[in-house]
Design a protein around this motif. Structure first.
Motif, PDB file in Angstrom:
ATOM      1  N   GLY A  24     -12.363  29.883  10.992  1.00 26.79           N
ATOM      2  CA  GLY A  24     -13.539  30.645  11.154  1.00 26.79           C
ATOM      3  C   GLY A  24     -14.144  30.235  12.574  1.00 26.79           C
ATOM      4  O   GLY A  24     -14.088  29.183  12.873  1.00 26.79           O
ATOM      5  N   GLN A  44     -18.825  38.955  -1.223  1.00 28.81           N
ATOM      6  CA  GLN A  44     -19.147  37.896  -0.341  1.00 28.81           C
ATOM      7  C   GLN A  44     -19.035  38.206   1.121  1.00 28.81           C
ATOM      8  O   GLN A  44     -17.961  38.517   1.275  1.00 28.81           O
ATOM      9  N   TRP A  45     -19.831  37.712   1.651  1.00 29.79           N
ATOM     10  CA  TRP A  45     -19.581  38.011   3.051  1.00 29.79           C
ATOM     11  C   TRP A  45     -18.938  36.719   3.826  1.00 29.79           C
ATOM     12  O   TRP A  45     -18.863  35.610   3.025  1.00 29.79           O
ATOM     13  N   GLU A  46     -18.797  36.692   4.914  1.00 28.35           N
ATOM     14  CA  GLU A  46     -17.991  35.565   5.812  1.00 28.35           C
ATOM     15  C   GLU A  46     -18.610  35.344   7.060  1.00 28.35           C
ATOM     16  O   GLU A  46     -19.460  36.141   7.687  1.00 28.35           O
ATOM     17  N   LEU A 134     -23.219  34.435   1.149  1.00 27.23           N
ATOM     18  CA  LEU A 134     -22.088  33.484   0.968  1.00 27.23           C
ATOM     19  C   LEU A 134     -21.773  32.823   0.030  1.00 27.23           C
ATOM     20  O   LEU A 134     -22.668  32.419  -0.731  1.00 27.23           O
ATOM     21  N   LEU A 138     -18.951  28.122   1.328  1.00 21.80           N
ATOM     22  CA  LEU A 138     -18.970  28.417   2.716  1.00 21.80           C
ATOM     23  C   LEU A 138     -20.371  28.287   3.301  1.00 21.80           C
ATOM     24  O   LEU A 138     -20.439  27.990   4.476  1.00 21.80           O
TER      25      LEU A 138
END
Length: 164
Positions: A24, A44-46, A134, A138
């Protein structure tokens, strides 16, 4: 005297463990908020990035994913975090990398093109708001990456927690 089987590279390699890898990139705005992306395929966001393909380096993954998911071409910065993830249920163990993407403006975000349909939106979030979006490991990795930026170092983590 017992005969020993000749060394076989094929057998040796077949016996080595396999780890999944993902990379990432940490982008920030001028106030220190982090860029998160909203995937279309999970809640979930990233941070921007994705799984490392076969015969692909982690830094090449970030470049590829930025182009595919956000329509961006930017140089990959230095390595901020290496995070070892233990096997969990059906998921095998993994090694995650986070690279420095530097600072973006809101106009940079507005110019992003979500061409492949994987990303629905992108935006800047302070750390408390990012933690809400998140998964915990993460969120820990992002916090470690922010610390690495501040200290000019690379942080080693296990399951999103810096090792000491």
């Amino acid at each position: 005297m017992a005969e020993t089987e000749p060394f076989s590279v094929e057998k040796f390699v077949a016996g080595l463990s396999r780890k999944r890898m993902a990379s990432g990139v940490l982008f920030r705005d001028d106030t220190g908020r982090v860029l998160l992306v909203e995937p279309s395929y999970k809640q979930q966001w990233e941070i921007p990035g994705g799984a490392v393909d076969e015969n692909e380096s982690p830094w090449a993954t970030v470049s590829r994913e930025l182009t595919e998911e956000l329509g961006m071409r930017r140089p990959v910065g230095r390595l901020l975090v290496v995070d070892y993830i233990h096997a969990d249920g059906d998921w095998p163990e993994a090694v995650m990398f986070v690279f420095d993407g530097g600072v973006l403006t809101q106009s940079d975000v507005d110019a992003m093109v979500f061409a492949d349909g994987e990303i629905l939106s992108a935006g800047f979030y302070d750390l408390p708001a990012a933690r809400e979006r998140l998964i915990p490991r993460l969120a820990g990795r992002v916090e470690a990456a922010l610390e690495a930026v501040k200290l000019g170092t690379t942080v080693l983590c296990e399951h999103g927690r810096p090792i000491t």
